[in-house]
Design an enzyme around this catalytic site. Structure first.
Site, PDB file in Angstrom:
ATOM      1  N   PRO A  91      -5.697  -7.866   0.720  1.00 30.57           N
ATOM      2  CG  PRO A  91      -6.439 -10.116  -0.217  1.00 30.57           C
ATOM      3  CD  PRO A  91      -5.936  -8.692  -0.375  1.00 30.57           C
ATOM      4  CD  GLU A 118      -7.483 -14.336  -9.755  1.00 31.43           C
ATOM      5  OE1 GLU A 118      -6.752 -15.103  -8.912  1.00 31.43           O
ATOM      6  OE2 GLU A 118      -8.610 -14.557 -10.075  1.00 31.43           O
ATOM      7  NE  ARG A 156     -19.308   4.512  14.713  1.00 29.56           N
ATOM      8  CZ  ARG A 156     -19.023   4.517  16.123  1.00 29.56           C
ATOM      9  NH1 ARG A 156     -18.042   4.637  16.463  1.00 29.56           N
ATOM     10  NH2 ARG A 156     -20.109   4.396  16.833  1.00 29.56           N
ATOM     11  CG  ASP A 171     -17.217   3.241  19.510  1.00 31.48           C
ATOM     12  OD1 ASP A 171     -18.432   2.989  19.930  1.00 31.48           O
ATOM     13  OD2 ASP A 171     -16.964   4.068  18.634  1.00 31.48           O
TER      14      ASP A 171
END
Length: 250
Positions: A91, A118, A156, A171
């Protein structure tokens, strides 16, 4: 390019690399994925890879030693000189964006670390991790889904993987579209549940179609991601016709 993935759940990747259009990248060897399980490098009868956190608290923490041994084996197997990027999905990492995906897609690959529980012993992070990547402001139960997201986005972009080479150019976020979001798309039938197809798309007039698509990209981006409009404006990517569309929609 080669991606070595350190994961406690290598079985999660088997259907991933064998499914969908991006499987072409893995089958052709354009993107090689090699899986490593830190548990195979753990000591003792139970092959333990986690332990309780110092200072107390909930959950378990992945131990540094099994991860380090696994990483060393992965790096040795690559047999490449120079520094290999070692990526942790976290994060606190840099948000994964189109620009960074393009850089990874043109690279030699990396080692991807999929954390669990954790977290991971910070000493391993401090000494061995070179990059940290985040998918967004939320927490997953492990790094496997994040690793798959990066692999899919990279795969891709490889030549021949998509059915039409122009597909990824259209895109969302692509510089070819000035970093805007993509426009809506329609297919047959022309009428569905009482809803039709916008007239410009049926006109056969190329310039009219492209102007409609551009207008849709502008209005959708302004409504959903206004910061992308500001970035395009600051880069000088918006013309007078674009600004007129945006002004009309305000």
């Amino acid at each position: 390019m080669r991606f070595d993935v350190l994961t406690l759940f290598p079985e999660m990747f088997a259907p991933f690399v064998a499914s969908g259009v991006t499987r072409r990248a893995y089958e052709s060897g354009q993107v090689e994925v090699v899986l490593w399980n830190p548990r195979d490098f753990a000591q003792g009868n139970y092959k333990r890879v986690d332990d309780r956190p110092f200072g107390g608290g909930p959950g378990m923490v992945m131990m540094a030693e099994p991860l380090a041994a696994c990483l060393d084996a992965a790096l040795a197997a690559r047999g490449a000189g120079g520094e290999v990027p070692v990526v942790l999905f976290s994060p606190i990492g840099e948000a994964l964006r189109h620009e960074s995906v393009e850089r990874w897609s043109a690279s030699e690959g990396a080692v991807l670390i999929c954390g669990r529980y954790e977290g991971i012993d910070q000493r391993f992070i401090d000494s061995r991790i070179t990059h940290q990547i985040s998918l967004g402001d939320f927490v997953l139960s492990g790094g496997e889904i994040a690793a798959m997201a990066l692999l899919d986005a990279v795969a891709r972009l490889q030549p021949g993987v998509l059915g039409d080479e122009a597909s990824h150019v259209q895109d969302s976020f692509n510089p070819a579209l000035d970093g805007l979001l993509d426009c809506p798309h329609y297919t047959r039938p022309e009428q569905w549940n009482g809803q039709g197809v916008p007239a410009p798309l049926l006109s056969g007039h190329h310039a009219q179609i492209e102007r409609w698509r551009r207008d849709q990209r502008l209005t959708i981006t302004a409504a959903r991601r206004p910061e992308l409009i500001e970035a395009a404006r600051a880069a000088g990517r918006l013309g007078k016709a674009d600004e007129a569309v945006l002004k009309k929609k305000l």
